[in-house]
Write a protein that holds these residues in place. Structure first.
Motif, short mmCIF file in Angstrom:
data_model
loop_
_atom_site.label_atom_id
_atom_site.label_comp_id
_atom_site.label_asym_id
_atom_site.label_seq_id
_atom_site.Cartn_x
_atom_site.Cartn_y
_atom_site.Cartn_z
N ALA A 180 4.11 19.24 -7.41
CA ALA A 180 3.78 20.32 -6.48
C ALA A 180 4.19 19.95 -5.07
O ALA A 180 4.75 20.78 -4.34
N GLN A 219 7.93 20.18 -4.71
CA GLN A 219 8.43 21.55 -4.63
C GLN A 219 8.13 22.17 -3.28
O GLN A 219 8.94 22.93 -2.74
N ILE A 220 6.96 21.84 -2.71
CA ILE A 220 6.63 22.37 -1.39
C ILE A 220 7.60 21.84 -0.35
O ILE A 220 8.06 22.57 0.54
N GLU A 273 0.57 25.86 -5.73
CA GLU A 273 1.72 25.30 -6.43
C GLU A 273 1.29 24.41 -7.59
O GLU A 273 1.93 24.38 -8.65
N ARG A 323 0.30 26.61 -10.46
CA ARG A 323 1.50 27.21 -11.04
C ARG A 323 2.18 26.23 -11.99
O ARG A 323 2.60 26.61 -13.10
#
Length: 665
Positions: free
Chosen positions: A500, A503-504, A574, A577
């Motif tokens: 996460a 990805q951020i 995130e 997800r």
């Protein structure tokens, strides 16, 4: 050899009685010519009697099968097949009967029919010949004739002369250019090499002085392997004056013998020679076609017997019906199983069949339906944050609550239920279609039996579909009942957190947009605040001031998480997800694997296992026996027709077996 023509006539009679006159192409002579070619005069000269209808318009409106039979009797007579008990000694009566029966067949007017009139003429003055006289060909439809009469006659003519066993007697008048001969034109279309066409040239006596038709008679203009024969028949005036046929033949003989050109070939001219020539050609033609004739009869007989076998015999006793019923049940259940297992494949390449269609549903339709469901279908980032806030309650959570993850992932897993149930429904429909593809002759024969079999199949498939759907629902419920975060393929919390954060960073969610600092406002007193609050710039979400002078925002009826999340909220969103996506793919894989297995076990295989026993349980009943074997009238008619045809063909073959050996003299 002289027995061959009566032999063929006998076979024709057998086929006529069986009502299959055209099933076997028998050797015969087909007479073709235009309406004004002298066709009727030639035929009457061969018969030696005035016996055919005459007139300015179309009088021959259906085929006339004319059999000339040589006898030693003194009296000449004729017999029609439609009234075989009557002998006509007066040939004028024969002419009137032809007119009467023609009107009965075709109706009044100028319509034509394919139905034959059959006439046998017995005489000591004729030779054995069988002739088919067809309507004379016309160019245009005169008053009283149908507009398409030309095409109808040509179709009829071609239906006879295109058969390879037919000899064509093409009649053309000498006073017409041979290139315009209707008879030779149609003969050439089916016999381009002239191997089975006999040319007859009429009206030679009408040519002017110095004119002759030697080029035609010698075959110089249009050669025929069977040659040309010239004839001189009675003129219209002689017919009206009723000049005897014997005198006409004597006059014809003198014409050829005394003619300065034709005298050289007079021995092969005239009606008498034509009759002998036709007899000779027909006899030899029959001899040459006998082997193929026998083969044709045997081929048709085998085909008819096969068809008759497909209709089956009618069962009289109860025991026979029960035995037959068990046999049908065995065939039906085997056919159903073979369709599914691929054993009934018969070289079809145009489309998938049976079990292949079931496999296509699993591997293509159902698989694509599952793949089309995204992990975040109908699930936004705001929905995720709202779920997290709902799971924490009034307290702020130090860690992301697992409840939010479970609630959200279950919501997505539930979306797999519908395509799974739909897959079972599609396979159920495929199995129902398979039942209609079982084309057994027994089911075509007995409509009630077919209906009962299809009803049992429908009941069995419905009874199997119910537990199949229940099992599929349970499979989805099992996945919903326990979210296994310890699954070996599940990414886990720490790995998900790392993913996460990565990805951020990749998406640059955490980058802040610089905000320009505002200059500090000058403090205002309470009255100033009150005054400002009453200004038109007061936000609409604030209520009016209460008595204590404080304003409050209006609480909305529906509240969600903020659309502008903080860095922490972005990280939490995130993370959820990633967890949902990872776990949803695991469940989707499980569903994609177990749903086809459940369908095969509970629906397909189960129906294969029980169909035979269910057919027996539902159909093997004495009360239903009579109803099941009620035969449709159409099948009964077809069986009787097959029996009649088989009887006729067997009799025809029996007649042929009378032939031992033939030798040309």
């Amino acid at each position: 050899m002289e027995e061959l023509i009566p032999l063929i006539n006998k076979i024709q009679e057998v086929l006529n009685k069986a009502n299959i006159p055209n099933m076997i192409s028998l050797p015969q002579i087909v007479v073709v010519g235009s309406q004004s070619s002298g066709k009727s005069s030639v035929l009457e000269s061969l018969v030696g009697k005035d016996c055919l209808p005459r007139g300015a318009r179309l009088v021959t409106r259906c085929p006339l099968r004319l059999q000339l039979v040589h006898t030693d009797t003194y009296d000449d007579y004729g017999v029609f097949s439609h009234i075989p008990e009557c002998k006509f000694y007066d040939f004028q009566d024969i002419r009137e009967e032809i007119k009467r029966y023609t009107n009965e067949i075709c109706g009044e007017g100028s319509t034509i029919s394919d139905k034959q009139i059959e006439l046998k003429v017995y005489s000591s003055k004729v030779v054995d010949i069988t002739l088919i006289d067809l309507p004379g060909m016309v160019k245009i439809a005169v008053e009283g004739n149908p507009g398409d009469i030309e095409h109808k006659i040509r179709r009829m003519v071609f239906s006879y002369i295109e058969k390879p066993n037919a000899l064509i007697l093409a009649i053309s008048p000498a006073n017409l250019d041979l290139a315009n001969s209707d008879a030779l034109n149609v003969a050439k279309a089916v016999d381009p090499d002239g191997e089975r066409t006999i040319g007859v040239i009429t009206k030679l006596d009408l040519l002017g002085p110095g004119e002759d038709a030697m080029d035609t008679l010698n075959g110089s203009l249009y050669p025929l392997k069977l040659g040309y024969i010239g004839v001189v028949c009675r003129s219209q005036q002689e017919i009206v004056s009723q000049v005897p046929m014997r005198e006409s033949l004597k006059k014809e003989e003198l014409f050829f013998s005394n003619h300065p050109v034709y005298s050289r070939i007079s021995s092969r001219m005239g009606v008498v020679f034509l009759a002998k020539r036709l007899n000779y050609l027909l006899v030899n033609h029959i001899k040459n076609t006998l082997p193929s004739l026998k083969t044709s009869i045997d081929t048709h007989l085998a085909s008819v017997e096969k068809e008759l076998k497909s209709y089956g015999e009618y069962f009289e006793t109860k025991e026979e019906k029960f035995s037959y019923l068990l046999e049908v049940i065995h065939k039906v259940s085997n056919a159903f199983n073979d369709f599914i297992d691929g054993n009934n494949y018969q070289g079809v390449v145009e489309e998938l069949q049976g079990g292949a269609r079931i496999n296509y549903n699993f591997q293509s339709t159902f698989k694509q339906a599952l793949q089309s469901i995204e992990p975040f279908c109908d699930l936004s980032g705001q929905d995720i944050r709202t779920a997290i806030m709902n799971a924490t309650g009034p307290r702020g959570a130090l860690f992301i609550p697992e409840t939010a993850f479970e609630i959200l992932v279950k919501r997505q897993i539930e979306k797999l239920r519908f395509p799974s149930i739909k897959c079972a429904s599609d396979i159920y429909s495929e199995l129902k279609q398979l039942v209609h593809k079982i084309h057994l002759p027994e089911l075509q024969r007995f409509y009630n039996l077919k209906e009962a079999v299809e009803e049992v199949f429908g009941r069995v498939l419905r009874s199997c579909l119910e537990p199949t759907n229940a099992m599929i629902n349970e499979l989805v419920n099992v996945e919903l009942s326990y979210i296994n975060t310890h699954h070996p393929d599940f990414i886990g919390g720490s790995n998900a957190l790392i993913a996460a954060q990565a990805q951020i960073e990749d998406r640059a969610y955490y980058i802040k947009t610089p905000v320009k600092e505002k200059a500090p406002e000058k403090p205002i007193g309470m009255l100033g605040f009150f005054a400002k609050s009453k200004s038109k710039d007061l936000p609409s979400q604030f209520e009016d001031f209460q008595s204590n002078g404080v304003a409050f925002p209006v609480t909305p009826a529906t509240m969600k998480a903020s659309e502008n999340p903080s860095e922490r909220e972005l990280l939490e969103t995130e993370l959820i997800r990633i967890l949902i996506e990872n776990y949803f793919q695991i469940v989707k894989k499980n569903v994609g694997d177990y749903v086809p297995k459940a369908i095969m076990s509970f629906l397909v295989k189960k129906s294969q296992e029980v169909i035979r026993s269910q057919l027996v349980a539902n159909l093997y009943s004495e009360e239903k026996l009579v109803w099941l074997f009620e035969e449709s009238g159409e099948i009964a008619k077809k069986r009787e027709k097959c029996k009649r045809v088989r009887k006729g063909l067997l009799k025809a073959r029996e007649v042929l077996e009378e032939v031992r050996s033939f030798k040309l003299e």
